[in-house]
Scaffold this motif. Sequence first.
Motif, short mmCIF file in Angstrom:
data_model
loop_
_atom_site.label_atom_id
_atom_site.label_comp_id
_atom_site.label_asym_id
_atom_site.label_seq_id
_atom_site.Cartn_x
_atom_site.Cartn_y
_atom_site.Cartn_z
N GLY A 255 -17.54 -16.85 11.15
CA GLY A 255 -18.22 -16.38 12.34
C GLY A 255 -17.25 -16.22 13.49
O GLY A 255 -16.53 -17.15 13.84
N GLY A 256 -17.21 -15.02 14.08
CA GLY A 256 -16.29 -14.76 15.19
C GLY A 256 -15.00 -14.13 14.76
O GLY A 256 -14.20 -13.72 15.60
N GLY A 257 -14.75 -14.05 13.45
CA GLY A 257 -13.54 -13.38 12.98
C GLY A 257 -12.76 -14.21 11.99
O GLY A 257 -12.97 -15.41 11.82
N GLY A 258 -11.84 -13.55 11.30
CA GLY A 258 -11.03 -14.18 10.28
C GLY A 258 -10.88 -13.26 9.09
O GLY A 258 -11.56 -12.25 8.96
N LYS A 259 -9.98 -13.62 8.21
CA LYS A 259 -9.64 -12.76 7.08
C LYS A 259 -10.48 -13.12 5.86
O LYS A 259 -10.62 -14.29 5.52
CB LYS A 259 -8.15 -12.86 6.77
N ILE A 260 -11.01 -12.10 5.20
CA ILE A 260 -11.87 -12.28 4.03
C ILE A 260 -11.33 -11.43 2.89
O ILE A 260 -11.06 -10.24 3.06
CB ILE A 260 -13.34 -11.93 4.36
N ILE A 261 -11.15 -12.05 1.72
CA ILE A 261 -10.74 -11.33 0.51
C ILE A 261 -12.01 -11.02 -0.27
O ILE A 261 -12.75 -11.93 -0.63
CB ILE A 261 -9.76 -12.16 -0.34
N VAL A 262 -12.23 -9.74 -0.54
CA VAL A 262 -13.53 -9.36 -1.08
C VAL A 262 -13.41 -8.18 -2.04
O VAL A 262 -12.60 -7.27 -1.83
CB VAL A 262 -14.51 -9.03 0.07
N ASP A 263 -14.22 -8.24 -3.09
CA ASP A 263 -14.31 -7.15 -4.05
C ASP A 263 -14.84 -5.89 -3.35
O ASP A 263 -15.85 -5.94 -2.65
CB ASP A 263 -15.25 -7.60 -5.17
N THR A 319 -18.42 -11.27 -6.93
CA THR A 319 -19.74 -11.06 -7.53
C THR A 319 -19.66 -11.39 -9.02
O THR A 319 -18.90 -10.76 -9.76
CB THR A 319 -20.20 -9.61 -7.37
N SER A 320 -20.44 -12.37 -9.45
CA SER A 320 -20.42 -12.78 -10.86
C SER A 320 -21.79 -13.37 -11.23
O SER A 320 -22.18 -14.39 -10.66
CB SER A 320 -19.32 -13.81 -11.11
N CYS A 321 -22.56 -12.71 -12.09
CA CYS A 321 -22.15 -11.55 -12.85
C CYS A 321 -22.43 -10.27 -12.07
O CYS A 321 -23.16 -10.28 -11.08
CB CYS A 321 -22.85 -11.51 -14.20
N THR A 322 -21.83 -9.17 -12.57
CA THR A 322 -22.05 -7.87 -11.96
C THR A 322 -23.42 -7.34 -12.38
O THR A 322 -24.11 -7.91 -13.23
CB THR A 322 -20.98 -6.88 -12.40
N TYR A 323 -23.80 -6.23 -11.81
CA TYR A 323 -25.06 -5.57 -12.14
C TYR A 323 -25.16 -5.30 -13.66
O TYR A 323 -26.23 -5.33 -14.25
CB TYR A 323 -25.12 -4.25 -11.37
N ASP A 324 -24.01 -5.05 -14.28
CA ASP A 324 -23.98 -4.73 -15.71
C ASP A 324 -23.78 -5.97 -16.58
O ASP A 324 -23.65 -5.85 -17.79
CB ASP A 324 -22.85 -3.73 -15.98
N GLY A 325 -23.74 -7.17 -15.97
CA GLY A 325 -23.69 -8.40 -16.73
C GLY A 325 -22.31 -8.95 -16.99
O GLY A 325 -22.17 -9.93 -17.73
N LEU A 326 -21.27 -8.38 -16.40
CA LEU A 326 -19.92 -8.88 -16.61
C LEU A 326 -19.65 -10.03 -15.64
O LEU A 326 -19.88 -9.89 -14.44
CB LEU A 326 -18.90 -7.76 -16.40
#
Length: 663
Positions: A255-263, A319-326
Motif C-alpha cells: 500500500g502506497g507503493g513498492g515493487k511487485i513481481i507478477v505474472d 497464479t496456481s493453478c491457471t484457468y487451464d489447470g496448470l
Amino acid sequence: MPDLGNLSDGHPQLECRVALVSNDRDLSSSWVNALNATAAQHENPFGLRFEAVATAALEKHLCSEDRLQALIIDAGCSPDELKDAELLADRMHELRAQLNVFLVAQDSFLDGHGGAPASVRQRFDELFDRREGNFNHMFRLVQAFIARRASTPFADTLKEYVFSARDAWHTPGHSGGDSLRNSPWVGDFYRFMGEHVFNTDLSVSVQVLDSLLEPHSVIQEAQDLAAQAFGAEQTFFLTNGTSTANKVVIQQILGGGGKIIVDQACHKSVHHAVVMNRCEPVYLKSTLHPQFGIYGPVSRADIELALDEHPDAGLLVITSCTYDGLRYDLKPIIESAHERGVKVLIDEAWYAHGYFHTQLRPTALECGADYVTQSTHKMLSAFSQASMIHVQDPDFDEYRFRENLNMYASTSPQYMMIASLDVARKQMVMEGFGRLRHCLQMVETLRREVDATGVFRALTREDLIPPALENDNIRLDPTKVTIDVSGSGYSGKEIQVKLFDQYGIQVEKTTYNTVSVLVTLGSTESKLLRLVHALKQLARNPRRRSHISASRRLPELTRLTCLPADAYFADTEELPLMDNGVAAEKKLVGRTCADEIVPYPPGIPVLVPGQEISTQIVQFLQQLLQGQNATEIHGLIFRSDEPMLRVVCQSEKSSGKGGKAER
C-alpha cells in the motif's frame, strides 16, 4: 440453495467410520466391541461406527474409505512405538488432513510436568490411556470432535433467526420479500427466486449474525473452522470475490507503493491493484503453447532471475493453478522468494479444492505461501462471489489487514454468501475426499470416452506443457479437462455453439481449437452421459477443411515509461486505433498507453497503463478487430463505433511525472 442444517439434526444416510489402528489384536477387538456397544446405547446422530484396522493396512484404508472421519492410533507400550505412532499420524495428515486423530498411550509417556510432550499435542486431538475403561466418555469425546468439525456456526444462526420470524423494521427494503410477494407486477420474481432468498437477505442491524467487518462471534467461529479446514493460520471471508481478495493482500504488502513481481497473465484484479497502490510492476512473461493457444505458467528460471534482479521487491504474485489447470511446483519458488525477503501471494482462485484429496496436494499453503486467495465458489459449493483469504505470514499485522479489508468490502454483506462459505467448508471437511474421488473417477471416464471418438482428444499434462516448462515439474489439475477439437474441422467456438444450441451443454472456455469443461462437486453421471453422447454425435460428422485459423501470439512486452498509476491518472487524449491502419499506427507508436487493453481470449493484457505502444501491438490489435471473428477487447473506448486508445498527453510524458518501472 445449500442445506443450512447441522449434521447433528440427524440424517438417515449418515455413517461415520472411526478406525482403531493397532497391532494389538486383543486391545483393538475389545475396544471396538465396547465402543460399538456404547454407540448403540447412546444418541448417535452421526452414525459413528468403530472398526479395527491394522497398521500395515491403514494407508490403503485411508485412500478407499470415504466415510472415515477419525482415527484412534495405538502407541503401544514403548517410547519407540510412540515415535512410530507420531510418524503414522504425519503420514495420515498427508493423505487425509481433515480427519480427527486420537492417541492411545500410557501415562509413562507424560513429560516431567505431567503433560503430554509437545510433539503429541501438535499431532493428536486427544489422548486416551491404554487402560481406559470409561468407553462412554471416549465415545462422547470422539463424537464431540466430529460434531465441532461438522458444525456451521454462522449458517445455523442464520437459519434459526429466519425461522424465529422476527418483524423487520430495517434494511433491506424488500423486508424479507414482503414488498414483492403479493405484487401483481413482480410477484412472479418472488416465486421464482423462492422464500429463503429474501428472508435470509438481512441487515447488519441483526447483531446476532455478527459483523463480517469486525467479527466476534458466529462469523469468527466460521472463519476459525475454515482456517483449520484449509490449513491456514487465519482465514477471512469475502463476499465480493477473489478480485477484492487480491487487492486487499496487495494493499497490505505494498500500500502506497513498492515493487511487485507478477505474472503478465495474472487476473486483472492484480493489474488494477498495481494502479490503485502505485506499485512498480516487474512483469513475468507467460509461456505460450502455440499448438493450442494456451498460455501456461512462467518458467521457474524467469522467476528466479526476476528475484535476483529485483532484491528490493516486496511481493511475488503467482497464479496456481491457471484457468487451464496448470499448477507450479511452488515450494522451491516460495523458498527462493523468502530467502530474499520477498512475500508471496498465490492466487488459488481455481484451486480451493486442492487440500482435500491426496492426488491434488500440496497446496500453496502447504508450500509456505504467505497469502492465498481462493474463489470458494468456482470449484466448491459456495455462491458466486464468495471467496476466502488464507494467511500464514509470520509478520502478519491483523489490525492493518482489517482496515485494508474494510476499504474494499461492502458494509452490507450478503448473508447467504457467508452461509454458503460456512456450508462449503463443512462439506469439504466431512465428505470432500469422497466427493473428489468421485470427480476424479468421472474425469477418467470422460477422458477415455472423448479419446474413443477418434475425432476429439482429451489433452494430457504432456500435451499442455510447452517445451520451455518441461523441467519445471508443472502439474495438471485433472478436474480441468481440455479437449482438442481440431479433428472435427470446427473451431473451438463453433463446437461451443453446437454443444449449446443442439445439446443444451455450456462449456467453461474455448481457444481456437479447444473447449474446456470443469468436473466439479456438482458434476453428475447424467451430465457426463449427455456430454459424452453429444461429443460422439458431433464426431460422426466431421467437417473437412484445409485450414483452421491459429491463435495469434501476443506481441512482445514493451517498456514502461512511467508507473501505471501515473499513466492511468494522467491527462490523456484519445487516438483512433483503426483510422486506415497506417495512419493510426503512425500516431500511436511510441505513445504511452493509459489503460489496460485485454483481448478475450486469452485474457492477458497486451497493454497496461504506462506501457509504450509498439508497431507490433498496434497491428496485433487491428487484426483482432478485423474480419468475421472479431475478438472481444476490454479497455478500448468506442466513439461512434470507432475504437479508440486512451494515451498520455505528450506534455505529461515530457514533464517527467512519475518514475520508470524496471523489468
